[in-house]
Design a protein around this motif. Structure first.
Motif, short mmCIF file in Angstrom:
data_model
loop_
_atom_site.label_atom_id
_atom_site.label_comp_id
_atom_site.label_asym_id
_atom_site.label_seq_id
_atom_site.Cartn_x
_atom_site.Cartn_y
_atom_site.Cartn_z
N THR A 1 35.69 45.40 48.10
CA THR A 1 36.91 44.73 48.53
C THR A 1 37.73 44.34 47.31
O THR A 1 37.18 43.96 46.28
N GLU B 1 40.43 42.03 45.20
CA GLU B 1 40.80 40.63 45.10
C GLU B 1 42.33 40.50 45.07
O GLU B 1 43.02 41.37 44.53
N PRO B 2 42.89 39.42 45.63
CA PRO B 2 44.35 39.25 45.60
C PRO B 2 44.88 39.33 44.18
O PRO B 2 44.36 38.69 43.26
N VAL C 1 47.18 42.62 48.04
CA VAL C 1 47.63 41.40 48.71
C VAL C 1 46.46 40.74 49.41
O VAL C 1 46.19 39.55 49.26
N ARG C 2 45.73 41.56 50.18
CA ARG C 2 44.51 41.10 50.82
C ARG C 2 43.69 42.31 51.20
O ARG C 2 44.20 43.43 51.32
N HIS C 3 42.40 42.09 51.42
CA HIS C 3 41.51 43.18 51.79
C HIS C 3 40.32 42.59 52.52
O HIS C 3 39.60 41.74 51.99
N ASP C 4 40.12 43.03 53.75
CA ASP C 4 38.98 42.56 54.54
C ASP C 4 38.54 43.69 55.45
O ASP C 4 38.92 44.85 55.24
#
Length: 217
Positions: free
Chosen positions: A3, A5-6, A29-32
């Motif tokens: 994943t 990181e911002p 920006v985001r990662h999930d």
């Protein structure tokens, strides 16, 4: 699962068979588990892989293109883009913004589901661009893009990196159904997005060490 990181730099690599065709520098920006959301600022430098004499893919027969040596040639992003890569999807969706930050349109890239990777030097997302795309105006009027290119290359399966036309068109229809229904990601979400002010355009015009590492599957 890797994943991002911002704020982390992420290098999105578009492959053609086993060769890299494009290298795009973005910020996470985001990662999930739902997917990766990435940002590219206007003026950021990326790279297309051209022939050693700087000819582009559109200027060369496909058989010659896939067998010949290439080198990264820099280009500059003409607009800012927010890019959503949903986990397991056969597409990514880009929100395109003018230089003043005004939302302009969506661009749907039909592609193999992205695979995230990280090594001690870089982080990235590997995919295969399937050429056929969907352009979506701000009023959700949509149209296919590059149908002629897609159809012509399909006649050369021994060289082309797309081996399942039906899968590509299914992905396009899936997106078009979302557009016509006016649901996410075409419901206005992120059309007012503003990035972290510290994320200036990345203008270095030399690919970073490790950019050509083996593909992640």
């Amino acid at each position: 699962m890797v994943t991002f990181e911002p704020g982390e730099l992420v290098y999105v690599r578009h492959f053609q068979n086993t060769q890299i065709g494009g290298l795009f520098r973005m910020r996470a920006v985001r990662h999930d588990e739902r997917g990766a959301l990435l940002w590219c600022a206007h003026g950021t430098c990326g790279w297309h892989l051209n022939r050693l004499d700087d000819r582009r893919m559109s200027q060369i027969p496909l058989a010659e293109w896939v067998t010949g040596p290439k080198q990264p040639m820099p280009f500059v992003a003409r607009h800012s883009a927010l890019s959503w890569h949903p986990t397991g999807a056969d597409y990514s969706v880009r929100w395109l913004f003018d230089t003043d930050g005004r939302f302009r349109s969506w661009y749907v890239n039909l592609e193999r589901p992205g695979v995230a990777w990280r090594d001690p030097r870089l982080a990235g997302l590997d995919t295969t661009d399937w050429d056929l795309d969907v352009w979506v105006d701000a009023d959700r009027t949509w149209r296919w893009k590059d149908e002629d290119v897609f159809a012509e290359r399909l006649t050369q399966p021994e060289h082309y990196w797309v081996d399942d036309e039906a899968r590509v068109r299914r992905a396009g229809r899936e997106v078009i159904d979302l557009v016509e229904a006016g649901v996410f990601p075409f419901d206005g979400t992120w059309c007012d997005y503003r990035p972290d002010p510290s994320w200036a355009a990345d203008t270095g015009d030399t690919p970073p060490p490790g950019w050509d590492r083996p593909r992640s599957w």
